[in-house]
Design an enzyme around this catalytic site. Structure first.
Site, PDB file in Angstrom:
ATOM      1  CD  GLU A   1     -68.202  -7.111  38.131  1.00 49.31           C
ATOM      2  OE1 GLU A   1     -67.817  -8.238  38.517  1.00 49.31           O
ATOM      3  OE2 GLU A   1     -69.393  -6.863  37.840  1.00 49.31           O
TER       4      GLU A   1
ATOM      5  CG  PHE B   1     -81.484  -5.481  44.030  1.00 42.09           C
ATOM      6  CD1 PHE B   1     -81.162  -6.728  44.565  1.00 42.09           C
ATOM      7  CD2 PHE B   1     -81.267  -5.254  42.681  1.00 42.09           C
ATOM      8  CE1 PHE B   1     -80.640  -7.726  43.756  1.00 42.09           C
ATOM      9  CE2 PHE B   1     -80.743  -6.258  41.873  1.00 42.09           C
ATOM     10  CZ  PHE B   1     -80.424  -7.497  42.408  1.00 42.09           C
ATOM     11  CD  GLN B   2     -77.235  -5.799  41.614  1.00 38.90           C
ATOM     12  OE1 GLN B   2     -77.276  -4.894  40.791  1.00 38.90           O
ATOM     13  NE2 GLN B   2     -76.855  -7.031  41.307  1.00 38.90           N
TER      14      GLN B   2
ATOM     15  CE  LYS C   1     -80.769   2.845  36.360  1.00 37.91           C
ATOM     16  NZ  LYS C   1     -81.452   1.548  36.346  1.00 37.91           N
TER      17      LYS C   1
ATOM     18  CG  MET D   1     -43.767 -18.435  46.876  1.00 40.41           C
ATOM     19  SD  MET D   1     -41.992 -18.673  46.640  1.00 40.41           S
ATOM     20  CE  MET D   1     -41.618 -17.428  45.417  1.00 40.41           C
TER      21      MET D   1
HETATM   22  C1  LIG Z   1     -55.217 -14.286  45.684  1.00 43.36           C
HETATM   23  C2  LIG Z   1     -54.085 -14.969  46.364  1.00 43.36           C
HETATM   24  N1  LIG Z   1     -54.323 -16.017  47.191  1.00 43.36           N
HETATM   25  C3  LIG Z   1     -53.301 -16.644  47.799  1.00 43.36           C
HETATM   26  C4  LIG Z   1     -52.008 -16.236  47.608  1.00 43.36           C
HETATM   27  C5  LIG Z   1     -50.857 -16.954  48.318  1.00 43.36           C
HETATM   28  N2  LIG Z   1     -49.975 -17.582  47.327  1.00 43.36           N
HETATM   29  C6  LIG Z   1     -48.822 -17.027  46.926  1.00 43.36           C
HETATM   30  S1  LIG Z   1     -48.035 -17.903  45.751  1.00 43.36           S
HETATM   31  C7  LIG Z   1     -49.213 -19.100  45.797  1.00 43.36           C
HETATM   32  C8  LIG Z   1     -49.111 -20.304  44.925  1.00 43.36           C
HETATM   33  C9  LIG Z   1     -49.142 -20.006  43.464  1.00 43.36           C
HETATM   34  O1  LIG Z   1     -49.141 -21.212  42.772  1.00 43.36           O
HETATM   35  P1  LIG Z   1     -48.893 -21.251  41.223  1.00 43.36           P
HETATM   36  O2  LIG Z   1     -49.755 -20.258  40.551  1.00 43.36           O
HETATM   37  O3  LIG Z   1     -49.020 -22.653  40.738  1.00 43.36           O
HETATM   38  O4  LIG Z   1     -47.412 -20.727  41.074  1.00 43.36           O
HETATM   39  P2  LIG Z   1     -46.017 -21.453  41.443  1.00 43.36           P
HETATM   40  O5  LIG Z   1     -45.583 -20.888  42.756  1.00 43.36           O
HETATM   41  O6  LIG Z   1     -46.255 -22.916  41.479  1.00 43.36           O
HETATM   42  O7  LIG Z   1     -45.110 -21.039  40.333  1.00 43.36           O
HETATM   43  C10 LIG Z   1     -50.199 -18.792  46.731  1.00 43.36           C
HETATM   44  C11 LIG Z   1     -51.356 -19.644  47.042  1.00 43.36           C
HETATM   45  C12 LIG Z   1     -51.808 -15.136  46.758  1.00 43.36           C
HETATM   46  N3  LIG Z   1     -50.598 -14.636  46.517  1.00 43.36           N
HETATM   47  N4  LIG Z   1     -52.847 -14.544  46.131  1.00 43.36           N
END
Ligand SMILES: Cc1ncc(C[n+]2csc(CCOP(=O)(O)OP(=O)(O)O)c2C)c(N)n1
Ligand SMILES: [Mg+2]
Lengths: 180, 591
Positions: free
Chosen positions: B57, B119-120, B169, B487
Site C-alpha cells: 500500500e 479483525f483488521q 463496510k 548520505m
Molecule cells: C525510510 C527512510 N529510512 C531512513 C532514511 C535515512 N536515510 C537517508 S539517506 C539514507 C541512505 C540512502 O542510501 P542509498 O539509497 O544507497 O543512497 P545513496 O545515499 O548511497 O545515494 C538513509 C538511510 C530515510 N531517508 N528514509
C-alpha cells in the site's frame, strides 16, 4: 520560531492569548484542534468548547494559550488553515469579557471551626460566589469570574479548608455591539 | 447513465465508483482486502476507471503521488482497513509534507463493530489525522457522495494535500441517493487565492528599487500549474533578475536559461546561496524557508528585504520574518505583479544589475558543482551528467529515491519544464522513487520515466517491479550503486569520525538477476568508457530495466552547507582539509 538552527527569537517574552475558534461540530473536531497543539508543541492553558449555533452545527472553542508572539501568530495561522474551521479571532487584541466557572468545596474547618466557617462565607460574599450546597461542616461555592479572581478565591480557601475544586476553562466574548 | 431517480439510487460502493467517474478519475492505485470488497466488486463491473494493483500500500500512495505531481491531477488510492491503512501512512505523510493532492479511500469494519477491536480494525481517522490535510469517517451512506466530492475539492484547493475517506463496510453495502458534484460551496474551507492588491503593489515598489535582487522559487510554482511557471519566466525576463529554486521547484524555471543560478540550500550551488546571502531584495515565490534552505537562521540573508508569496498563510513568518507577506496563488499574484510593473512602466536598475551579475559571475567561476572525474571508475556525478545528455532531447521524467544520488540528480540533471521532476523533499522517504515512477508512467505512457536510485533505497519498495511487469510500464531504474547508504556514510564522516556504523550495504542482491526475476531487463556497468552505450541500451529497451551502475564508493556530495553554518560558509568540492573537522560540537547536534 522553531528551527534546527539557532534561535533568533530568544529575546521575545511569553504572553497569554485567548483565541475564539468557530468550527463545524463534526466528529473528531476536538481531537483535531487538541492534536494541532500537541503535535506542534504549543501550550494549552485552558480550552472550553460547546455547540453555540445548533441550526448550523457550529461549535465555539475558547482557547487560552501562552507563548512568544511569533508562536502565538503561528498558532492563529495554523488554526485558521484547518478545513473545518470557519473563523479564528484573537480576543486579546480588543476589550474582552473572559469568565471561568469554579465549584469549590470547603470543609473540615479545623479546631476554630465556627470562625473559619464565617470567614469562608464572608470571602464568598466578597467574591460574589453563590453557596450552592451547605452541610454542618462543608460548603460548595460557585464562582464565575476572570481567571485571576478564581485563582485568588481558591488560594484563600485553601488556607481555610479546601477539599476539592472543579473548574472550567475560559469562555470569552468581545465587548460592544459587534458580533464575531 | 441517465439522471432519473432510479439510476441515482445505488449502493455506497457504486457511489464511490460513480463519484470517481464524475471527478474524471481515470486511474486509481490500490490493494484489495476484506473491508473494501464491495468497492472492488463495483470496480469490476465497469471500464472507465482503471485500477492498478500495486504490491504494497505504501507503493500505491507513492504511485498516486507521482501520477498527481506529473499530471497536475488529484491522485487516487484505495486500500483496505487495518494493515492496508497503516501501510499507507508513510505515503500520506510524504504527500502532506510535499503538498501533493491525493484522495485515499480506506475500508473500515462495519459501523456497529467500530471500537470493538474487530479483525483488521484500526482507528484510521485517528492515525491519519496528523498526516492528512483532512480526513473523514463516513457513518451514513447519504453523506458519502458529498464527502467524496468535498474531499476532491479539499485535496486540490489552496495548499494541496492528501485526504482520507474511511468507509465502513456496511456503508459500502447500504443504498442511498447519489448526488453528482455540483456548485455546492464548502461550508468552511475557502482558501484565499488572490493576493492583496496593496501588498502586491508594495512588493513591486520594492522589486523596482532592488539593486541585488534574487527570485527564490519553490514547489508552490509547480502546484500552481504551468501558467505560474510561464509567468515566472516572463517576470524574470522583464526584470533581468537571477532565479534560484528549492529542490521541489526544479523545472519551473528553465535550467538552460542564463538567469538560472541552480538549486539553493544545503546542496545548492555557491552562486545561488551567496546570491541569497548578499541580496538586498529576496522574492520568495511559493517556497517555505525550510531549514534545508536557510541554514543558520540568525545568519540567513542578513541584509535583505523579503517578499513572500504563499497560498498557505501559516507559512508566512513561520521560520523567517518577512517584510511583505502575500497570501495567494503564485500564478495569480505574479500576474498582478506583471500588470503593475507594466502599468507603471518600471525599468529595473540596469547599472546596479550589471554590477550584481558581475558579482554572481565571479561566484560561478568557483564551479561549485565540479568534481574530479576518473577514467577507471564511474563517478556518480558523471553518470548523472551522461544520463542527462543522452535523454535531454526526449520527453523525460525523473523520480528519485533519497540520499546522495537524489542530490546529485538535482544538481546534474537539468530540468527545463515543470512537472518533470518527482522527489520526496519534505519527508525524505527512501522507497519513493520506484512506485512514483509507475504513477508517472501511467500518466504519461509515451514518456521516458527514470527512477534515479540508490542501492539501499531501491530495496525499500523493490516489490513494485512486479507491478511494472504486470502493467508493462517500461520504467528505468538507474541505480547509483556505491554499496553504502551514502548520505548516512557522508554524515558519519562529517560528524562521527568516519565510524561507518551500519551504513554499509552488505549482502546486496544481484540486481541484474533480480531484474530477470521480475521479468525486466538487467544491465550492469562499471566502466566509464562503456557507460554511454549501456545507457542507450537502457533507453532503447522497450520494457522495464534495472540498471546497476557501479560507482565510486566514498564520493561525498558537495557543495554542502554543513549543519549550523551560514550560506556564505559552504564546503566546496575543492576543499582540501579533513571534512570531519568542519562541524563544531553545536552543529553536530543538528540534523
Ligand atoms: C525510510 C527512510 N529510512 C531512513 C532514511 C535515512 N536515510 C537517508 S539517506 C539514507 C541512505 C540512502 O542510501 P542509498 O539509497 O544507497 O543512497 P545513496 O545515499 O548511497 O545515494 C538513509 C538511510 C530515510 N531517508 N528514509
Ligand atoms: Mg548507496
Amino acid at each position: 520560531m522553531k528551527s534546527h538552527y539557532s534561535d533568533p527569537t530568544g529575546n521575545q517574552t511569553v504572553e497569554r492569548r485567548t483565541f475564539c475558534v468557530l468550527v463545524d461540530n463534526e466528529p473528531g473536531v476536538l481531537a483535531r484542534i487538541a492534536g494541532l497543539f500537541s503535535g506542534r508543541g504549543y501550550n494549552i492553558e485552558s480550552l472550553t468548547v460547546s455547540e453555540t449555533e445548533h441550526a448550523r452545527h457550529l461549535s465555539r472553542f475558547t482557547i487560552v494559550t501562552s507563548g512568544i508572539p511569533s508562536v502565538l501568530n503561528q498558532i492563529e495561522a495554523q488554526l485558521d488553515r484547518m478545513v473545518p474551521v470557519h473563523k479564528v479571532v484573537n480576543l486579546s487584541t480588543g476589550s474582552t469579557i473572559e469568565r471561568e466557572l469554579a465549584l469549590v468545596k470547603v470543609a473540615q474547618f479545623g479546631p476554630e471551626r465556627s470562625e473559619h466557617r464565617m470567614e469562608a462565607l464572608r470571602l464568598a460574599t466578597a467574591f460574589g460566589a453563590k453557596t450552592v450546597d451547605a452541610t454542618l461542616n462543608s460548603f460548595i461555592f460557585e464562582l464565575s469570574g476572570p481567571y485571576e479572581d478564581v485563582e485568588r478565591f481558591i488560594n484563600l480557601m485553601s488556607a481555610i479548608g479546601l477539599v476539592e475544586v472543579s473548574r472550567t476553562g475560559a469562555a470569552a466574548i468581545a465587548r460592544g455591539a459587534e458580533g464575531l | 447513465m441517465s439522471e432519473t431517480k432510479e439510476t441515482c439510487t445505488m449502493t455506497g460502493a457504486e457511489m464511490v465508483v460513480r463519484a470517481l467517474q464524475d471527478q474524471d478519475v481515470e486511474h486509481i492505485f490500490g490493494y484489495p482486502g476484506g473491508a473494501v470488497l464491495p468497492i472492488y466488486d463495483a470496480l469490476f463491473q465497469q471500464n472507465s476507471v482503471e485500477h492498478i494493483l500495486v504490491r504494497h500500500e505504501q507503493g500505491a500512495v507513492h504511485a498516486a503521488e507521482g501520477y498527481a505531481r506529473s499530471s497536475g491531477k488529484v491522485g487516487v488510492v484505495l486500500v483496505t482497513s487495518g494493515p492496508g491503512a497503516t501501510n499507507a501512512v508513510t505515503g500520506l505523510t510524504d504527500a502532506l509534507l510535499d503538498s501533493i493532492p491525493l484522495v485515499c479511500f480506506t475500508g473500515q469494519v462495519p459501523t456497529h463493530l467500530i471500537g470493538s477491536d474487530a479483525f483488521q480494525e484500526c482507528d484510521t481517522v485517528g492515525i491519519t489525522r496528523h498526516c492528512t490535510k483532512h480526513n473523514y469517517l463516513v457513518k451514513k451512506v447519504e453523506d458519502l457522495p458529498r464527502i467524496i466530492h468535498e474531499a476532491f475539492y479539499v485535496a486540490r484547493s489552496g495548499r494541496p494535500g492528501p485526504v482520507v475517506i474511511d468507509v465502513p463496510k456496511d456503508v459500502q453495502f447500504a443504498s442511498g441517493t447519489y448526488t453528482p458534484p455540483g456548485e455546492i460551496m464548502h461550508k468552511s474551507y475557502r482558501p484565499k487565492t488572490d493576493g492583496d492588491r496593496r501588498q502586491i503593489e508594495a512588493a513591486v515598489d520594492l522589486i523596482a528599487r532592488a539593486k541585488r535582487p534574487v527570485f527564490y522559487t519553490g514547489g508552490g510554482i509547480i502546484n500552481s500549474g504551468p501558467e505560474a511557471a510561464r509567468l515566472l519566466r516572463e517576470f524574470a525576463k522583464i526584470t533581468g533578475f537571477p532565479v534560484t529554486s528549492t529542490l521541489m521547484g526544479l523545472g519551473a524555471f528553465p535550467a538552460n536559461d542564463p538567469q538560472w543560478l541552480g538549486m539553493l540550500g544545503m546542496h545548492g550551488t555557491y552562486e545561488a546561496n551567496l546570491a541569497m546571502h548578499d541580496c538586498d531584495v529576496m522574492i520568495n515565490l511559493g517556497a517555505r524557508f525550510d531549514d534545508r534552505i536557510t541554514g543558520r537562521l540568525d545568519a540567513f540573508s542578513p541584509g535583505s528585504k523579503k517578499i513572500h508569496v504563499d497560498i498557505d498563510p501559516s507559512s508566512i513568518n513561520k521560520n523567517v520574518k518577512v517584510d511583505i507577506g502575500i497570501v495567494g496563488d503564485c500564478a495569480k499574484v505574479i500576474s498582478v505583479m506583471l500588470e503593475v510593473w507594466r502599468e507603471r512602466k518600471i525599468q529595473a536598475d540596469a547599472g546596479a544589475l550589471k554590477t550584481w551579475w558581475g558579482q554572481i559571475n565571479e561566484w560561478r567561476k568557483r564551479n561549485s558543482l565540479g568534481y574530479k572525474n576518473s577514467k577507471e571508475i564511474i563517478k556518480p556525478q558523471y553518470a548523472i551528467e551522461r544520463l542527462y545528455e543522452l535523454t535531454k532531447d526526449r520527453k523525460t521524467y525523473v523520480t528519485t529515491e533519497v540520499g546522495q544520488h537524489q542530490m546529485w540528480a538535482a544538481q546534474h540533471f537539468h530540468f527545463n519544464e515543470p512537472n518533470r521532476w518527482m522527489t520526496s523533499g519534505g519527508l525524505g522517504t527512501m522507497g519513493y522513487g520506484l512506485p512514483a515512477a509507475l504513477g508517472v508512467q501511467k500518466a504519461h505512457p509515451d514518456a521516458l520515466v527514470i527512477d534515479i536510485a540508490g542501492e539501499a533505497s531501491i530495496l525499500m519498495n523493490m516489490q513494485e517491479m512486479s507491478t511494472a511487469a504486470q502493467y508493462r510500464l517500461p520504467i528505468k531504474i538507474f541505480i547509483l550503486n556505491n554499496e553504502y547508504m551514502g548520505m548516512v556514510r557522508q554524515w558519519q564522516e562529517l560528524l562521527h569520525g568516519g565510524r561507518y556504523s551500519q551504513s554499509y550495504s552488505a549482502a546486496l542482491p544481484d540486481f541484474v538477476k533480480l531484474a530477470d526475476a521480475y521479468h525486466a531487463h538487467g544491465i550492469r556497468c562499471s566502466d566509464p568508457a562503456k557507460l554511454d552505450a549501456a545507457i542507450m541500451e537502457m533507453i532503447d529497451y522497450p520494457g522495464p530495466v534495472i540498471f546497476d551502475c557501479l560507482v565510486a564508493k566514498e564520493e561525498n556530495c558537495l557543495p554542502m552547507i554543513p549543519s549550523g553554518k551560514a550560506h556564505n560558509d559552504m564546503l566546496l568540492p575543492d576543499f582540501e582539509g579533513a571534512i570531519g573537522d568542519v562541524i563544531d560540537s553545536r552543529g553536530k547536534q543538528l540534523v
